[in-house]
Design a protein around this motif. Structure first.
Motif, PDB file in Angstrom:
ATOM      1  N   ASP A  45       0.559  -0.539  -6.607  1.00 25.09           N
ATOM      2  CA  ASP A  45       0.682   0.050  -5.275  1.00 25.09           C
ATOM      3  C   ASP A  45       2.070   0.622  -5.012  1.00 25.09           C
ATOM      4  O   ASP A  45       2.218   1.594  -4.283  1.00 25.09           O
ATOM      5  N   VAL A  46       3.088  -0.004  -5.595  1.00 25.31           N
ATOM      6  CA  VAL A  46       4.452   0.429  -5.291  1.00 25.31           C
ATOM      7  C   VAL A  46       4.936   1.515  -6.255  1.00 25.31           C
ATOM      8  O   VAL A  46       5.625   2.444  -5.856  1.00 25.31           O
TER       9      VAL A  46
ATOM     10  N   GLU B  36       5.652  -5.079  -0.393  1.00 32.01           N
ATOM     11  CA  GLU B  36       4.630  -4.632  -1.336  1.00 32.01           C
ATOM     12  C   GLU B  36       3.289  -4.438  -0.625  1.00 32.01           C
ATOM     13  O   GLU B  36       2.568  -3.469  -0.867  1.00 32.01           O
ATOM     14  N   VAL B  39       3.108  -1.288   1.475  1.00 32.71           N
ATOM     15  CA  VAL B  39       2.765  -0.094   0.701  1.00 32.71           C
ATOM     16  C   VAL B  39       1.285  -0.108   0.331  1.00 32.71           C
ATOM     17  O   VAL B  39       0.605   0.923   0.372  1.00 32.71           O
ATOM     18  N   ALA B  40       0.770  -1.304  -0.011  1.00 35.27           N
ATOM     19  CA  ALA B  40      -0.646  -1.396  -0.385  1.00 35.27           C
ATOM     20  C   ALA B  40      -1.547  -0.978   0.778  1.00 35.27           C
ATOM     21  O   ALA B  40      -2.503  -0.212   0.593  1.00 35.27           O
ATOM     22  N   GLY B  42      -0.709   0.931   3.220  1.00 33.20           N
ATOM     23  CA  GLY B  42      -0.517   2.371   3.401  1.00 33.20           C
ATOM     24  C   GLY B  42      -1.355   3.174   2.422  1.00 33.20           C
ATOM     25  O   GLY B  42      -1.961   4.192   2.786  1.00 33.20           O
TER      26      GLY B  42
END
Lengths: 99, 231
Positions: A45-46, B36, B39-40, B42
């Motif tokens: 994800d990052v 983290e 962001v996931a 998002g």
């Protein structure tokens, strides 16, 4: 609201990404995660939001064995004056093709 | 039994569901438990937004309007999203269980839509969404497992979320959905509520919870303040 409790930070994982088949994995950064599965998902994800990778490795940061910065002189300086270790040190004789 | 094509939601229901849930997830930005996860969430919100856009473009083409007109200039009673998509985020457990419910629904919907639609554009959206949703479902399932089978507090919060969300499953639940969700709940040591219990079903008639109006007020305000503006 429940009272604020201090929870220990999640373990840190180093992330390595292979951008294309045939290339090697390269270190890109780190993520926090409670277990290996979450580390891979968080890395995905990052660090692969723009199509950066085809494969991810994660390694617990605590498992990385690193050289000591204080040993920099002893570790790396002896290599600095060994110019003959570079292929460019040698003149290529006339007549040797394809180099 | 998996749903058949007659049981597919309308494209409007699907598009609105993705759009509204995307907005809800975007409300987590900068507030998630970890960077983290921020962001996931998002990423998932953006996937849903892309799916909504793909479908709204097709619906807009048929209606002779743009996707933006459909997203930003309809009133709450014109939206057809399942009610569960518009419910407030609550705590993180609530958000993740809601996500599991919706992901488990879409896990049947997208492949079936891809296989049965005659519209190549819609098929393209659905085929892409199959892969995106597979990751969403994995993410939400793993969080429900962690929190359900976690600490006393996380289990308690998951149980509370289950009580709150179960009455909103009616518009998205099939037998396949129940099987899929029950498997995750059981593994998460959570109770599996009665699948025949009473459930809300009003969105098809345009009847929404009070929460959709607030959500749309925020989502649509910029477009309405500056109609036709572009980047």
């Amino acid at each position: 609201m429940s009272s604020e409790k201090k929870t220990p930070a999640w373990p840190l994982w180093e992330v390595f990404i292979r951008s294309r088949n045939g290339l090697h994995h390269q270190h890109v950064g780190s993520v926090h995660a409670v277990d290996p599965e979450m580390a891979v998902e968080n890395a995905r994800d990052v660090y692969t939001r723009r199509g950066e990778g085809v494969s991810i490795w994660v390694v617990p940061s605590a498992q990385i064995v690193a050289s000591d910065p204080a040993d920099k002189g002893a570790m790396f300086e002896p290599a600095l004056d060994k110019v003959y270790r570079h292929p460019t040190f040698y003149e290529i004789p006339d007549g040797v093709a394809n180099i | 039994m998996s749903p058949t094509s007659e049981q597919l939601p309308s494209l409007q229901t699907l598009a609105d569901g993705c759009l509204v849930l995307s907005h809800r997830l975007s409300e987590w930005m900068s507030l998630a438990p970890t960077m983290e996860e921020d962001v996931a969430l998002g990423n998932i919100a953006l996937d849903l937004l892309g799916q909504a856009r793909g479908l709204l473009q097709q619906l807009g083409d048929k209606a002779g309007v743009t996707e933006d007109v459909l997203a930003y200039f309809r009133e709450a009673q014109e939206f057809r999203n399942p009610l569960i998509c518009e419910l407030p985020n609550g705590d993180f457990a609530h958000t993740m269980l809601r996500q599991l419910f919706v992901d488990a629904w879409l896990a049947d919907v997208w492949p079936l839509l891809a296989a049965t639609t005659e519209d190549p554009e819609v098929r393209g959206v659905a085929e892409k969404a199959v892969k995106e949703n597979a990751y969403h479902l994995r993410h939400s399932s793993s969080w429900v497992l962690r929190l359900g089978d976690g600490t006393d507090e996380s289990h308690e919060r998951m149980t509370r979320a289950l009580d709150a969300l179960w009455p909103y499953r009616g518009e998205i639940a099939s037998d396949a959905w129940h099987d899929r969700v029950a498997a995750v709940l059981s593994e998460a040591t959570l109770p599996v509520p009665d699948r025949d219990a009473w459930t809300q079903r009003t969105s098809a008639a345009g009847w929404h919870t009070e929460h959709l109006g607030d959500l749309l007020a925020e989502m649509q305000s910029l477009a309405r303040a500056h109609p036709g503006a572009s980047w």
